[in-house]
Structure formats: C-alpha cells, structure tokens
Design a protein around this motif. Structure first.
Motif: not given
Length: 421
Positions: A108-136
C-alpha cells in the motif's frame, strides 16, 4: 483553508497543498475504504474510513512540524505525504494486501504511479512539489519520512486513538499531544526528548493491547481469510486484474465478488455473517517450524492435503452405518498462518542522560510484551461449522499437531478473560 470537525481531534484546519489534494478522486476514494476492514463484524461501530484517518495523520503531522520548526517547501512535502499516505490501500485496507502483492509486487505504500498521475500529480506540480519525492516520503525515504512512516510516526499515533474510539476499546488511548510535543531530531534521527521513556512505552503498550483484542481478534481473522479466499477466486477469472482490484473501494469489491460464480458462496456467507469456524487454534510452540516457514504455495498445498484427509475420514465414518457426512471441498479449508511475532515500535529512539538509546534496550517492559505477543500468536484452521471436527482431526494428522490444539466444543454465554478473548 478548510476546517473539518473530527471525532477524535475536534477541529482540523487544512490549508495549502493538503487542502487542494482533499477533493482529488484518489483521496476521496478513501471515504469508501474502511479503516479496519472486517473488524466491523466484531465491533459494529468501527465504520471509520481511511479518509478520516488521513485527516488525523495530517493534523498530527502539522503539529509536529510546528514543534520541530519545519517550514516552507519541506513542510509542504510532509503535509502532502500525510494526506496521501494511504491512497495505495486496496479495498478493506490490509485484508487483501498480501494477495494483491503476489500479483502486482506492490504494497500500500508503493504509490509512485498514483501520486504522479491524474489530479494528484497536477496538484503537486502546481505547488512545485515533485511527486516522486512525495512517494519516497510515503515509502519511508529521507530524513523527515520518519514522521509519516517510522517507529514514532503520526500514522501510528492516529490509528491507535481512532481505532480505540470507534471500537469502544480503551486500550489504544495514548497522549498524542505529549508524543508530538516531545519529538526532536538528533543527528538526522527522530527521537523522543529526554525524560520520555514512559511516553514511548505508552505507544508500545497501546499497540500490544489493541492487537489481540481488535486487530487479530479471531472473528476478524476468519472473515479476513474468507474475503481473501473469495478475492483470490475473483482474480482467477480472465476479466479482472489485481491492479484493477487494487483501485476498487470496499463496495466495488463486494459487488465484483457477488458477480463471480466461484467467489459467490464465500461472499454470501460474509454478507450474512455466516462465517467459518475454528477447527484448530494452535499456540506458537505447538506448530512445527516447517509450518511457520511455509510460503503461500506450501500453505495452499497443506490446505488441499487437509481437505483430502478430511474426505478420507468421512469415507471411514460412512462405513460405520452413520449418516453420510457432507463432503469436504478444498474451498472449505483455510489455513491461516500469521507472520512471525514482531515489535517494530521497540526500535524507537529515546534520549536518556543525553544519550540516544533504543527503547528495547532501555525498557524492561519491551521484553515482557515480546513474550506476551508470542503467547498470543495462534495458527488458525477455519471451515464451515459442520466440518470442524473432521477438519480439526485431519489438520492434526497433516501438520503433526497435538490434539489439544483442536476446537471441539464452543460454548456461548460464558464469561472469559482477556487472554482467552
């Protein structure tokens, strides 16, 4: 800013990236994923969800960041990870996680694909956050990940008090305020500050007490095993993949199981709470090492051997002139071998006389709780109520168990003590 009334932490104020993440589909799905899975069959009020828990983790993480003086982008990363830390959970939380991992290689903590794609990835990038870093961070990587995924993490703090609140069981009550207030970093290690050995022990004790009474209650274990068996049958069909099941919510999984002929008999029982019963309930030292070490394929082989032995036993009984017993099918036998007892919280770090020490090295309570945990461990063999005697005897023969491990008489309405619960 969003303010949400929470049953555990009262009012939770959410702003910044976390507020923008709230209404993404991935986070809203958690409203339909139960926090405790099948435990609701034991404690009917335990209907809280992963969404509520995620809010609580965010709340405690925000308080910890204030205590530690962490601000700016670094704080945004932690708060985003707190809200998102459970988006990888499958339906019914941990109940089918091991099954899906065998098919997908993901927990359940392997979420790299989930936080990089779709609306979640868009929100993170809008806030200048790297999805891969959040998944890490969610996976436990980096200096500050211990706040979200570690021995002293706010995830554990929230689920203990929340699960205790919703089940009505008092053992998970801990002082989250003090735990958060006393967190500090020493040489990149998250520790509890001087004078907090008992504070750390309280977290350990709460987890140890909640485990047998809530998390591994025998009815919860039986229903979890039945749900896992039904889901395995669902995955044997050509139209449903493990990755698709991973993204379902609780309701979608139950509907899929009802529509699958091979899974329907089990899920029908689950719906009616007509659960399998214990044929064997064996203590740790009564179980051979070969069974403790058995992998999934070996467990399935043992289940088939037990079912076959029970069928042979029924053939022998039929020759005595007694009424012919019901047949024993492979699906009727579930062998439940829990993981080896472990106590991750015992590796928590505490400051004693200016020195960083492991709680397990400092607290005599840890040794006692390890012994209690081993004593509470049980191997279970489950089957329909009408088959418990035959399956129990067959299990004893196949696994080499003592006959005292068998459950031959279940009486209702008797008072019991916690160690027998």
């Amino acid at each position: 800013m969003v303010t949400i009334k929470d049953s555990v932490h009262d009012h939770i104020r959410i702003d910044g990236v976390a507020a923008d993440l709230l209404d993404t589909p991935a986070v809203q799905r958690l409203r339909r994923v139960s926090q405790l899975g099948t435990v609701t069959l034991v404690y009917p009020s335990a209907n809280h969800t992963r969404f509520e828990h995620s809010l609580g983790v965010y709340h405690l993480a925000s308080r910890a960041l204030e205590q530690l003086g962490i601000e700016g982008t670094r704080a945004d990363r932690i708060e985003a990870a707190a809200i998102l830390h459970d988006v990888g959970h499958a339906p019914f939380s941990h109940n089918v996680e091991s099954l899906l991992h065998r098919h997908t290689g993901k927990y359940h903590d392997d979420v790299g694909d989930l936080v990089a794609a779709g609306a979640v990835g868009d929100v993170l990038r809008d806030h200048d956050l790297d999805p891969d870093r959040i998944a890490g961070i969610i996976a436990g990587e980096g200096r500050y990940a211990g706040l979200i995924s570690g021995e002293l993490d706010v995830d554990r703090m929230d689920y203990l008090v929340r699960d205790a609140h919703h089940t009505g069981v008092p053992y998970g009550t801990i002082d989250t305020g003090r735990l958060v207030r006393e967190l500090t970093f020493v040489d990149d290690t998250l520790v509890l500050d001087e004078g907090n050995v008992q504070t750390a022990e309280s977290l350990l004790l709460a987890r140890a007490l909640m485990n047998p009474v809530v998390y591994t209650h025998h009815v919860a274990r039986i229903s979890k095993a039945m749900l896992r068996r039904a889901t395995a049958r669902l995955l044997e069909t050509p139209d449903v993949t493990a990755e698709a099941v991973r993204r379902m919510d609780d309701h979608e999984l139950i509907v899929a199981l009802r529509r699958t002929e091979a899974a329907r008999p089990i899920v029908d029982r689950y719906d009616r709470r007509d659960l399998y019963k214990r044929a064997v309930w064996a203590e740790y030292d009564d179980v051979p090492d070969a069974v403790h070490d058995a992998d999934h394929e070996r467990v399935r082989e043992l289940e088939r051997e037990i079912a076959a032995a029970a069928r042979v036993g029924s053939d022998s009984a039929a020759g005595t002139g007694a009424a012919p017993p019901a047949d024993v099918d492979d699906v009727d036998v579930i062998l439940d071998v829990p993981p080896e007892p472990s106590m991750r919280e015992s590796t928590s770090r505490v400051t004693v006389n200016g020195e960083i020490r492991r709680l397990g090295d400092q607290s005599p309570l840890v040794s006692a709780l390890r012994t209690a945990q081993r004593n509470q461990w049980r191997l279970g063999v489950y089957c329909p109520a009408s088959l418990t005697d035959r399956v129990g005897r067959a299990t004893a023969d196949v696994l080499g168990l003592d006959s005292d491990s068998l459950i031959s008489d279940v009486r209702h309405g008797l008072e019991t003590t916690l160690d027998e619960y």
